[in-house]
Enzyme design. Structure first.
Site, PDB file in Angstrom:
ATOM      1  N   ASP A 191       6.980   3.918   3.194  1.00  0.00           N
ATOM      2  CA  ASP A 191       7.214   4.955   4.200  1.00  0.00           C
ATOM      3  C   ASP A 191       8.720   4.990   4.468  1.00  0.00           C
ATOM      4  O   ASP A 191       9.471   5.536   3.657  1.00  0.00           O
ATOM      5  CB  ASP A 191       6.368   4.619   5.433  1.00  0.00           C
ATOM      6  CG  ASP A 191       6.407   5.676   6.516  1.00  0.00           C
ATOM      7  OD1 ASP A 191       6.912   6.774   6.251  1.00  0.00           O
ATOM      8  OD2 ASP A 191       5.938   5.408   7.636  1.00  0.00           O
ATOM      9  N   THR A 192       9.202   4.364   5.539  1.00  0.00           N
ATOM     10  CA  THR A 192      10.652   4.362   5.769  1.00  0.00           C
ATOM     11  C   THR A 192      11.370   3.422   4.797  1.00  0.00           C
ATOM     12  O   THR A 192      12.561   3.574   4.538  1.00  0.00           O
ATOM     13  CB  THR A 192      10.993   3.873   7.195  1.00  0.00           C
ATOM     14  OG1 THR A 192      10.561   2.516   7.324  1.00  0.00           O
ATOM     15  CG2 THR A 192      10.334   4.725   8.257  1.00  0.00           C
ATOM     16  N   THR A 209       9.742  -2.190   5.521  1.00  0.00           N
ATOM     17  CA  THR A 209       8.960  -3.366   5.130  1.00  0.00           C
ATOM     18  C   THR A 209       9.425  -3.906   3.783  1.00  0.00           C
ATOM     19  O   THR A 209       9.758  -5.091   3.658  1.00  0.00           O
ATOM     20  CB  THR A 209       7.457  -2.991   5.034  1.00  0.00           C
ATOM     21  OG1 THR A 209       7.069  -2.409   6.272  1.00  0.00           O
ATOM     22  CG2 THR A 209       6.600  -4.202   4.732  1.00  0.00           C
ATOM     23  N   ASP A 252      -4.754   1.618   7.254  1.00  0.00           N
ATOM     24  CA  ASP A 252      -5.529   1.654   8.497  1.00  0.00           C
ATOM     25  C   ASP A 252      -4.882   2.494   9.576  1.00  0.00           C
ATOM     26  O   ASP A 252      -3.685   2.794   9.536  1.00  0.00           O
ATOM     27  CB  ASP A 252      -5.659   0.235   9.049  1.00  0.00           C
ATOM     28  CG  ASP A 252      -4.328  -0.274   9.606  1.00  0.00           C
ATOM     29  OD1 ASP A 252      -3.319  -0.233   8.864  1.00  0.00           O
ATOM     30  OD2 ASP A 252      -4.283  -0.670  10.783  1.00  0.00           O
ATOM     31  N   ASP A 295       0.820  -1.206   0.000  1.00  0.00           N
ATOM     32  CA  ASP A 295       0.000   0.000   0.000  1.00  0.00           C
ATOM     33  C   ASP A 295       0.855   1.257   0.000  1.00  0.00           C
ATOM     34  O   ASP A 295       0.599   2.196  -0.735  1.00  0.00           O
ATOM     35  CB  ASP A 295      -0.989  -0.005   1.189  1.00  0.00           C
ATOM     36  CG  ASP A 295      -0.320  -0.297   2.529  1.00  0.00           C
ATOM     37  OD1 ASP A 295       0.913  -0.460   2.587  1.00  0.00           O
ATOM     38  OD2 ASP A 295      -1.050  -0.371   3.538  1.00  0.00           O
TER      39      ASP A 295
HETATM   40  P1  IMP Z   1       7.671   1.229   6.135  1.00  0.00           P
HETATM   41  O1  IMP Z   1       8.109  -0.145   6.537  1.00  0.00           O
HETATM   42  O2  IMP Z   1       8.104   2.278   7.100  1.00  0.00           O
HETATM   43  O3  IMP Z   1       8.020   1.587   4.706  1.00  0.00           O
HETATM   44  O4  IMP Z   1       6.097   1.264   6.266  1.00  0.00           O
HETATM   45  C1  IMP Z   1       5.322   0.552   5.426  1.00  0.00           C
HETATM   46  C2  IMP Z   1       4.133  -0.032   6.152  1.00  0.00           C
HETATM   47  O5  IMP Z   1       3.677   0.793   7.229  1.00  0.00           O
HETATM   48  C3  IMP Z   1       3.045  -0.088   5.138  1.00  0.00           C
HETATM   49  O6  IMP Z   1       2.948  -1.400   4.647  1.00  0.00           O
HETATM   50  C4  IMP Z   1       1.821   0.351   5.906  1.00  0.00           C
HETATM   51  O7  IMP Z   1       1.104  -0.784   6.324  1.00  0.00           O
HETATM   52  C5  IMP Z   1       2.305   1.080   7.125  1.00  0.00           C
HETATM   53  N1  IMP Z   1       2.126   2.553   6.983  1.00  0.00           N
HETATM   54  C6  IMP Z   1       3.076   3.467   6.735  1.00  0.00           C
HETATM   55  N2  IMP Z   1       2.575   4.708   6.682  1.00  0.00           N
HETATM   56  C7  IMP Z   1       1.250   4.573   6.886  1.00  0.00           C
HETATM   57  C8  IMP Z   1       0.146   5.520   6.915  1.00  0.00           C
HETATM   58  O8  IMP Z   1       0.278   6.739   6.726  1.00  0.00           O
HETATM   59  N3  IMP Z   1      -1.076   4.984   7.154  1.00  0.00           N
HETATM   60  C9  IMP Z   1      -1.287   3.652   7.351  1.00  0.00           C
HETATM   61  N4  IMP Z   1      -0.295   2.739   7.313  1.00  0.00           N
HETATM   62  C10 IMP Z   1       0.961   3.201   7.070  1.00  0.00           C
HETATM   63 MG    MG Z   2       1.315  -2.665   5.323  1.00  0.00          MG
END
Ligand code: IMP
Ligand code: MG
Length: 200
Positions: free
Chosen positions: A118-119, A122, A178, A115
């Site tokens: 962000d950082t 994941t 969510d 979806d």
């Molecule tokens: P990352 O690992 O920091 O890149 O974050 C990715 C995961 O965090 C995504 O798969 C989302 O499920 C969740 N996430 C990051 N930002 C948001 C947001 O603004 N709203 C909801 N879920 C988020």
């Molecule tokens: Mg997610």
């Protein structure tokens, strides 16, 4: 449900903090799907969705890819699970790849759909783990990317054309995203605002 929770739910559903409209998301999903059709015209691929958040985007893409007139390669569909957020705070990441059938990965072209980037934590970890299963290639595709949030610690190679939208670094919900499991069913993307109007 308390009165405050009820009015908050209503407030999010009547959301004034719309970041992306349903119409613009629908249009962009069809463009992202068009590109996959172009790229995988002659080679079948395995679409791997990241549960739970990517489930809506995966279905949107599949809807476009299921028109046999436009795309006639078989698509395998698999899922992995990732969890990182508690409320609006990014925390320790938990990945579950046990539900992934390795036979659908080894030697195959993989499109990994999430979806939001962000950082990058994941997708960085997922790409690494899936690479160990020896796919022919792996292409991450996301509906959203938060500007300026990616960390050098978790590099993710992603083509700008494989990003639905670049958004400001706000906490957003809807279209599968969510806040503590809620608001995934909004058909648009809204900024999450707490019950007392506090930002996410
Ligand atoms: P990352 O690992 O920091 O890149 O974050 C990715 C995961 O965090 C995504 O798969 C989302 O499920 C969740 N996430 C990051 N930002 C948001 C947001 O603004 N709203 C909801 N879920 C988020
Ligand atoms: Mg997610």
């Amino acid at each position: 449900m308390t009165k405050l929770q009820k009015s908050h739910l209503k407030q999010m559903h009547d959301s004034k903090g719309v970041v992306l409209s349903q119409k613009s998301i629908d249009a962009r999903c069809s463009k992202v799907a068009d590109r996959l059709i172009e790229l995988y015209r002659d080679v079948p691929f395995t679409l791997v969705g990241v549960l739970n958040g990517a489930v809506v985007f995966v279905t949107d893409l599949l809807r476009h890819l299921s028109n046999i007139e436009r795309y006639d390669q078989p698509i395998e569909l698999e899922f992995v699970r990732a969890r990182s957020y508690v409320g609006t705070n990014s925390g320790e990441i938990g990945l579950n790849l046990k539900i992934l059938d390795r036979k659908a990965i080894e030697g195959r072209h993989v499109v990994l759909v999430d979806d939001i980037l962000d950082t990058g934590k994941t997708l960085h970890h997922l790409v690494r783990e899936i690479r160990e299963m020896k796919p022919a290639s792996i292409r991450p595709v996301v509906l959203l990317r938060k500007n300026g949030m990616q960390s050098d610690e978790y590099p993710v190679e992603i083509d700008p054309d494989d990003i639905g939208f670049q958004i400001e670094p706000k906490f957003v919900v809807g279209r599968g995203l969510d806040y503590n499991g809620l608001y995934r069913n909004l058909t648009w993307i809204a900024e999450y605002v707490g019950p007392r109007g506090e930002p996410g």
